[in-house]
Design a protein around this motif. Structure first.
Motif, PDB file in Angstrom:
ATOM      1  N   SER A  93       1.121  -0.702   0.091  1.00 26.38           N
ATOM      2  CA  SER A  93      -0.270   0.005   0.098  1.00 26.38           C
ATOM      3  C   SER A  93       0.975   1.639   0.439  1.00 26.38           C
ATOM      4  O   SER A  93       1.899   1.252   0.874  1.00 26.38           O
ATOM      5  N   SER A 115      -0.885   4.071   0.307  1.00 26.98           N
ATOM      6  CA  SER A 115      -1.713   5.058   0.906  1.00 26.98           C
ATOM      7  C   SER A 115      -1.682   6.361   1.184  1.00 26.98           C
ATOM      8  O   SER A 115      -2.192   7.112   1.891  1.00 26.98           O
ATOM      9  N   ASP A 143      -4.172   3.124  -5.465  1.00 25.70           N
ATOM     10  CA  ASP A 143      -4.476   3.885  -3.948  1.00 25.70           C
ATOM     11  C   ASP A 143      -4.871   5.328  -4.030  1.00 25.70           C
ATOM     12  O   ASP A 143      -5.646   5.920  -3.332  1.00 25.70           O
TER      13      ASP A 143
END
Length: 442
Positions: A251, A253, A282
């Motif tokens: 990820s 993010s 993301d």
């Protein structure tokens, strides 16, 4: 094509069993597809053959790209060995074999470095010392390219690199290494000339930049080059450069939220395909997109990424665009030939392999002989016009072995296509979509 890590046992026409290493088997397959020679292990002992050793990733995450490299180069070998006079001014295509070397045929041996510098070094040594290749090609990743070039330097064999774009590759005092494509610094300069032009012609108001990269050799080199370019420009860094592990990242993010909070107008991302997809997905999840997503290409030009809808509207530095054939008709002819003969058209990565191969052909064709010293002299004095080495720009190396004529334009992706948007005078009227639509407008 995928190959198991264990040895592969093959049986010849006489029923004898032979154990063939992973490298040799890959090379047999590559050579068979390129020149129609099957079951011939190792380089040719005949002076009638010009042998190239291509060391590229042919397995793992880059296997599909490596397969495209093999297809593209196989078409090139066919053009030289069988003749393709309609491809003029492409080097070596006007006759059967190398015209400047009395019709000498060309073969390419392939090795899979598996993304490992240690494997790349071993393969390079084996190709030079065991197979007697005349020239080394490759090897896409900067780290593997570095070690292959060290072997070439030690053994006095030319190493032509058309597929790695690290800026520092030619800054190592090497006498046997030549880099064909625009390096990351040249790409960065083109990218930010484009951004300047967007401010001037489209009142884009671009001021700040965020650089994010995978922490491998390639990503770090790109980040360093981009930071230098930004610092020498009128743009400013919105925050410190962000790095992450390409191998373990799942990820981005948190990194995206930090970039959004810093208010960056432009994101520069140096990535592999997997983490490029993570980045875009993301950003969609976070409902965030910068004014410009501006990348140095590589992963963002890969056909597998372009098939993902999240890749739409990304801007990238590139040597390739699907509309380039209108501006550069010879490139269209080369692309059509490759697709007809190998089933594989050009893309943002494979065009590098085509240029890598034909730079070697151009050097060999004009050399006094195919000795290492004469090939080196030919490369050092090369002044190839556009299209001769299979590329839309000239090839002429400086004292460090870098192609000082290499040029990068800027493309935008949409519906799996790459369209030229800069230089502005080479772009179609409706090529660029700007401002970029928000996620809910797509």
């Amino acid at each position: 094509m995928r190959f198991p890590s264990t040895s592969i046992r093959m049986t010849d026409d006489y029923g004898d069993n032979r154990v063939v290493s992973r490298r040799s088997f890959v090379r047999i397959a590559g050579t068979a597809s390129a020149v129609g020679v099957a079951g011939c292990l190792g380089g040719s002992d005949s002076s009638d053959t010009f042998t190239l050793g291509a060391i590229h990733p042919l397995s793992g995450d880059a296997a599909e790209m490596g397969s495209r490299f093999q297809d593209i180069v196989s078409a090139g070998v066919q053009a030289v060995n069988e003749g393709a006079s309609d491809l003029e001014p492409l080097a070596g295509a006007e006759g059967e074999g190398l015209p400047g070397q009395d019709g000498t045929e060309v073969e390419v041996l392939w090795a899979d470095h598996q993304g490992s510098s240690d494997v790349a070094r071993s393969e390079a040594e084996s190709m030079v010392l065991d197979d007697g290749v005349d020239v080394l090609l490759g090897s896409y990743y900067s780290g593997t390219t570095e070690v292959v070039s060290q072997v070439a330097q030690r053994e006095g064999v030319p190493h032509i690199c058309g597929t790695a774009i690290g800026e520092g590759l030619t800054e190592r005092d090497l006498d046997w290494f030549w880099q064909v494509p625009p390096h990351t610094g040249v790409k960065g300069e083109s990218m930010f000339e484009f951004a300047d032009g967007m401010n001037e012609q489209h009142d884009a108001g671009l001021e700040t930049v965020s650089i994010i990269h995978q922490d491998g050799t390639f990503g770090t080199e790109v980040a360093n080059s981009m930071q230098r370019v930004v610092e020498e420009s009128d743009f400013e860094l919105a925050l410190d450069t962000i790095s992450y592990s390409a191998q373990s990242v799942n990820s981005l993010s948190t990194e995206i939220r930090n970039i959004e909070q810093a208010g960056a107008d432009i994101i520069v991302h140096a990535a592999n395909v997997r983490d490029a997809v993570i980045m875009l997905e993301d950003m969609q999840t976070e409902d965030y997109y910068p004014e410009l997503m501006l990348t140095p290409g590589s992963a963002y030009l890969d056909p597998s990424l372009l098939e993902e809808s999240v890749s739409d509207y990304v801007f990238s530095g590139s040597d390739f665009a699907h509309d380039m054939f209108e501006v550069h008709p010879p490139m269209g002819a080369y692309n059509s030939y490759s697709e007809e003969e190998s089933g594989t058209p050009f893309d943002g990565s494979s065009i590098y392999a085509w240029g890598e191969f034909f730079t070697a052909i151009a050097a060999a064709d004009r050399a006094e002989s195919l000795s290492s010293d004469d090939l080196r002299a030919s490369l050092n004095s090369m002044s190839a016009e556009p299209y001769v080495a299979g590329l839309p720009y000239p090839v002429e190396f400086d004292d460090n072995g870098y192609n000082q004529e290499a040029f990068s334009f800027v493309v935008q992706s949409e519906d799996s296509q790459l369209e030229t948007v800069w230089p502005f005078d080479q772009a179609q009227d409706d090529a660029m979509t700007y401002p970029v639509p928000s996620w809910d407008e797509r």
